[in-house]
Motif scaffolding. Structure first.
Motif, mmCIF file in Angstrom:
data_model
loop_
_atom_site.group_PDB
_atom_site.id
_atom_site.type_symbol
_atom_site.label_atom_id
_atom_site.label_comp_id
_atom_site.label_asym_id
_atom_site.label_seq_id
_atom_site.Cartn_x
_atom_site.Cartn_y
_atom_site.Cartn_z
ATOM 1 N N PRO A 114 0.754 -1.250 -0.094
ATOM 2 C CA PRO A 114 -0.036 -0.055 0.311
ATOM 3 C C PRO A 114 0.724 1.029 -0.035
ATOM 4 C CG PRO A 114 -0.255 -1.259 1.998
ATOM 5 C CD PRO A 114 0.478 -2.360 1.202
ATOM 6 N N GLU A 115 2.055 1.397 0.512
ATOM 7 C CA GLU A 115 2.892 2.461 0.626
ATOM 8 C C GLU A 115 3.230 2.823 -0.695
ATOM 9 O OE1 GLU A 115 3.539 -0.622 2.112
ATOM 10 O OE2 GLU A 115 5.698 -1.108 1.638
ATOM 11 N N ARG A 116 3.318 1.945 -1.623
ATOM 12 C CA ARG A 116 3.719 2.260 -3.018
ATOM 13 C C ARG A 116 2.497 2.598 -3.553
ATOM 14 N NH1 ARG A 116 7.988 -0.977 -6.213
ATOM 15 N NH2 ARG A 116 7.764 1.264 -6.983
ATOM 16 N N ILE A 117 1.264 2.934 -3.327
ATOM 17 C CA ILE A 117 0.176 3.503 -3.944
ATOM 18 C C ILE A 117 -0.262 4.989 -3.714
ATOM 19 C CG2 ILE A 117 -2.320 2.904 -4.339
ATOM 20 C CD1 ILE A 117 -2.030 0.015 -3.502
ATOM 21 N N VAL A 118 -0.686 5.538 -4.533
ATOM 22 C CA VAL A 118 -1.234 6.779 -4.388
ATOM 23 C C VAL A 118 -2.562 6.958 -5.011
ATOM 24 C CG1 VAL A 118 -0.947 9.209 -5.813
ATOM 25 C CG2 VAL A 118 1.093 7.962 -5.249
ATOM 26 N N LEU A 119 -3.343 7.685 -3.995
ATOM 27 C CA LEU A 119 -4.941 7.826 -4.214
ATOM 28 C C LEU A 119 -5.207 9.158 -4.787
ATOM 29 C CD1 LEU A 119 -7.749 6.698 -4.031
ATOM 30 C CD2 LEU A 119 -7.867 7.767 -1.705
ATOM 31 N N HIS A 120 -6.066 9.175 -5.995
ATOM 32 C CA HIS A 120 -6.479 10.377 -6.579
ATOM 33 C C HIS A 120 -8.042 10.310 -6.424
ATOM 34 C CE1 HIS A 120 -2.857 11.583 -8.722
ATOM 35 N NE2 HIS A 120 -2.590 10.473 -8.812
ATOM 36 N N GLY A 121 -8.616 11.246 -7.089
ATOM 37 C CA GLY A 121 -9.967 11.594 -7.238
ATOM 38 C C GLY A 121 -10.541 12.906 -6.557
ATOM 39 N N ASN A 122 -11.464 13.260 -7.655
ATOM 40 C CA ASN A 122 -11.637 14.848 -7.350
ATOM 41 C C ASN A 122 -12.888 14.737 -6.239
ATOM 42 O OD1 ASN A 122 -13.608 13.682 -9.325
ATOM 43 N ND2 ASN A 122 -14.796 15.559 -9.432
ATOM 44 N N ALA A 123 -13.652 13.611 -6.234
ATOM 45 C CA ALA A 123 -14.589 13.803 -5.042
ATOM 46 C C ALA A 123 -14.378 12.136 -4.516
ATOM 47 C CB ALA A 123 -15.899 13.762 -5.823
ATOM 48 N N LYS A 124 -13.690 12.236 -3.168
ATOM 49 C CA LYS A 124 -13.430 10.837 -2.745
ATOM 50 C C LYS A 124 -14.161 10.679 -1.797
ATOM 51 C CE LYS A 124 -8.411 11.764 -3.173
ATOM 52 N NZ LYS A 124 -8.408 13.357 -3.549
ATOM 53 N N SER A 125 -15.122 9.510 -1.731
ATOM 54 C CA SER A 125 -16.247 9.171 -1.084
ATOM 55 C C SER A 125 -15.518 8.621 0.455
ATOM 56 C CB SER A 125 -16.798 8.029 -1.653
ATOM 57 O OG SER A 125 -15.941 6.894 -1.374
ATOM 58 N N PRO A 126 -16.554 8.790 1.528
ATOM 59 C CA PRO A 126 -16.138 8.287 2.568
ATOM 60 C C PRO A 126 -15.352 6.681 2.622
ATOM 61 C CG PRO A 126 -18.458 9.252 2.792
ATOM 62 C CD PRO A 126 -17.666 9.273 1.287
ATOM 63 N N ARG A 127 -15.891 6.024 1.904
ATOM 64 C CA ARG A 127 -15.368 4.949 1.644
ATOM 65 C C ARG A 127 -13.828 4.776 0.940
ATOM 66 N NH1 ARG A 127 -17.190 -0.510 -0.505
ATOM 67 N NH2 ARG A 127 -15.394 -1.791 0.031
ATOM 68 N N ASP A 128 -13.845 5.598 0.116
ATOM 69 C CA ASP A 128 -12.513 5.635 -0.674
ATOM 70 C C ASP A 128 -11.334 5.994 0.684
ATOM 71 O OD1 ASP A 128 -13.513 5.481 -3.127
ATOM 72 O OD2 ASP A 128 -13.648 7.508 -3.454
ATOM 73 N N LEU A 129 -11.946 7.101 1.300
ATOM 74 C CA LEU A 129 -10.760 7.785 2.592
ATOM 75 C C LEU A 129 -10.685 6.687 3.463
ATOM 76 C CD1 LEU A 129 -11.581 11.418 2.701
ATOM 77 C CD2 LEU A 129 -9.557 10.158 1.455
ATOM 78 N N GLU A 130 -11.849 5.894 3.895
ATOM 79 C CA GLU A 130 -11.599 4.954 5.007
ATOM 80 C C GLU A 130 -10.707 3.782 4.593
ATOM 81 O OE1 GLU A 130 -12.338 1.415 6.693
ATOM 82 O OE2 GLU A 130 -13.184 1.476 4.949
ATOM 83 N N SER A 131 -10.983 3.485 3.124
ATOM 84 C CA SER A 131 -9.769 2.373 2.598
ATOM 85 C C SER A 131 -8.340 2.726 2.715
ATOM 86 C CB SER A 131 -10.277 2.069 1.346
ATOM 87 O OG SER A 131 -11.670 1.307 1.186
ATOM 88 N N ALA A 132 -8.313 3.859 2.179
ATOM 89 C CA ALA A 132 -7.091 4.402 2.024
ATOM 90 C C ALA A 132 -6.188 4.567 3.531
ATOM 91 C CB ALA A 132 -7.019 5.820 1.346
ATOM 92 N N LEU A 133 -6.938 4.919 4.310
ATOM 93 C CA LEU A 133 -6.341 5.054 5.820
ATOM 94 C C LEU A 133 -6.030 3.728 6.556
ATOM 95 C CD1 LEU A 133 -8.019 8.390 6.944
ATOM 96 C CD2 LEU A 133 -5.804 8.211 5.929
ATOM 97 N N ARG A 134 -7.239 3.034 6.292
ATOM 98 C CA ARG A 134 -7.082 1.646 6.847
ATOM 99 C C ARG A 134 -6.072 0.820 6.362
ATOM 100 N NH1 ARG A 134 -9.620 -2.322 4.820
ATOM 101 N NH2 ARG A 134 -11.397 -1.221 3.884
ATOM 102 N N LEU A 135 -5.895 0.627 5.003
ATOM 103 C CA LEU A 135 -4.834 0.181 4.169
ATOM 104 C C LEU A 135 -3.563 0.722 4.141
ATOM 105 C CD1 LEU A 135 -6.993 -1.071 1.346
ATOM 106 C CD2 LEU A 135 -6.465 -2.433 3.470
ATOM 107 N N GLY A 136 -3.414 1.966 4.699
ATOM 108 C CA GLY A 136 -2.095 2.498 4.657
ATOM 109 C C GLY A 136 -1.604 2.898 3.340
ATOM 110 N N VAL A 137 -2.319 3.781 2.538
ATOM 111 C CA VAL A 137 -2.140 3.960 1.094
ATOM 112 C C VAL A 137 -0.749 5.080 1.561
ATOM 113 C CG1 VAL A 137 -3.561 6.175 1.000
ATOM 114 C CG2 VAL A 137 -2.863 4.528 -0.995
#
Ligand code: LLP
Length: 444
Positions: A114-137
């Motif tokens: 996960p540390e080698r992943i970058v998350l994009h998005g002009n409208a990140k959903s609560p689900r997107d952010l929750e996954s990103a933080l939980r998985l350690g993006v």
């Protein structure tokens, strides 16, 4: 399996320059990709079927690694993602750019760090952010001011998340209006021109939960010239210098996004990756020296140029019809597996495979099976005059933004994806069945 190479009989309809490098001709009009006969793939997996040349994907990843040895190369998953693709990219030493919890979770559950992943998005959903933080993006790219407080709050008092800011540098580039993202007046990013990018930076720097690692821009897609990237780079370095002056902070990263253009038909231009790398490096060193700044680590996010030329779509002809002056060849797929001609007016170069034809070429319009007249895969292309139902048609450069943009239109079901490599074929993603479609409708 035979891979005998047959001399080119007719350059007009037999040009393989946009096909995967492994493509070879068989006697009697056959073609192999990755050492596998495409007609056999069609027989075994039925049609439409998407064929990905694993060797071509890997080779393209290596081209990027070799051209950009000091940069971070992130594959843009939106172009095409599957668990096998995640593995190939990881094995080739490349990171990932994702834009949803769906892409992120697929990558991480397939074993991608996960540390080698970058998350994009002009409208990140609560689900997107929750996954990103939980998985350690690795990094979250902030695209609007409201995300700053949202992410900081979600990180919590104890946590710290690396972020970047998506900047709109005011550059118009890209193959079509719908994929130009470098100027104000479109939905992505924070403007360099009106000061919103700089303002967002100030707010991020005031949040102890957020660690600003750098700036990001993505000026558009299907760009075939180096120049707009150099202009973007100069403007981004200029903004980094202003951030240093205003806040005393030297940002260590600069991500210039993707958008590297490819040829869909023989003779079309493609972005020269080696020239891009060389010129970006020179420009970066110069711009940073002029600003008295250390050189940041560059990141790039190619999607299309990694996977597009590695894919071939194979269809079977269902009907041939003469209407007025037009010959329509209708195949068993269309806009539900490839919306690109309808959306962006992209032109493809389909080809008859699986049998030889001595008939002279004729101008043909290849259409899909969907219930609308806009379902045209390729208008005005030269195909042998004796094409008939049962024939196979293959469309090269089908690896990017086709399967990933496939829809459920007309309940046709999305096609399977198979990988070919070293003379073997294997299923990566199975066909969406009519039962799949029925099961989702719970009948309420
Ligand atoms: N990074 C960001 C932030 C992006 O938004 C994109 C593409 C990429 C990288 C990768 O761009 P590429 O290297 O693949 O051009 N559906 C359209 C393309 C949309 C591109 C969206 N963003 C098409 O079929 O042409």
């Amino acid at each position: 399996m035979t891979t005998a190479v047959i001399p080119t009989p007719d350059a007009g309809t037999d040009d393989l320059s946009v096909w995967p490098a492994s493509t070879a001709r068989l006697p009697h009009g056959g073609l192999t990709v990755g050492g596998v006969d495409l007609a056999e793939v069609a027989e075994r997996f039925a049609t439409p079927v998407y064929v990905l040349d694993e060797g071509e994907v890997r080779e393209r990843c290596r081209t990027y690694r070799d051209a950009f040895p000091e940069a971070e190369v992130l594959y843009a998953a939106k172009a095409f993602l599957s668990r096998a693709m995640v593995r190939w990219v990881q094995e080739e030493g490349i990171g990932l750019d994702v834009c949803s919890a769906g892409e992120l979770e697929l990558a991480v559950t397939a074993g991608f760090p996960p540390e080698r992943i970058v998350l994009h998005g002009n409208a990140k959903s609560p689900r997107d952010l929750e996954s990103a933080l939980r998985l350690g993006v690795g990094r979250i790219v902030i695209d609007s001011p409201s995300e700053i407080a949202r992410i900081a709050a979600a990180v919590g008092l104890e946590g710290r998340q690396k972020v970047m800011v998506r900047v709109v540098p005011g550059i118009s580039a890209g193959g079509h209006d719908k994929i130009r993202t470098g100027t104000d007046g479109q939905k992505f990013g924070l403007s360099l021109t009106d000061g919103s990018a700089l303002h967002a930076v100030a707010r991020i720097l005031a949040q102890p939960q957020l660690e600003l690692t750098g700036l990001h821009c993505h000026i558009g897609s299907q760009i075939t010239e180096v120049k707009p990237y150099l202009t973007a780079l100069r403007r981004m370095v200029g903004l980094m210098a202003r951030i240093r002056d205003a806040h005393g902070r030297v940002l260590p990263e600069l991500d210039l996004g993707g958008g590297h253009g490819i040829a869909y038909r023989p003779g079309e231009p493609a972005l020269d990756i080696t020239a891009l790398a060389r010129k970006l490096r020179g420009e970066l060193i110069e711009a940073c020296a002029a600003a008295g700044m250390p050189v940041p680590r560059l990141a790039i996010e190619p999607g299309r140029a990694v996977v597009g030329p590695a894919g071939v779509a194979v269809y079977r002809v269902l009907a041939v019809k003469h209407t007025g002056d037009t010959v329509f060849v209708a195949v068993d797929g269309g806009m539900s597996d490839n919306p690109r001609p309808a959306l962006y007016g992209v032109r493809y170069a389909p080809r008859l495979i699986g049998r030889a034809s001595t008939a002279s070429p004729r101008t043909t319009t290849v259409v899909g099976r969907h219930c609308e007249a806009g379902d045209v895969l390729a208008a005005g292309v030269e195909l042998p005059g004796d094409i008939r139902p049962g024939d196979l048609i293959a469309v090269p450069v089908a690896g990017a933004y086709q399967v990933s943009m496939a829809s459920g239109y007309n309940m046709v079901g999305r096609p399977p994806v198979v990988a070919v490599h070293g003379g073997t074929v294997r299923l990566l993603v199975r066909r969406e069945t009519l039962e799949d479609l029925r099961l989702r409708d719970i009948g309420g």
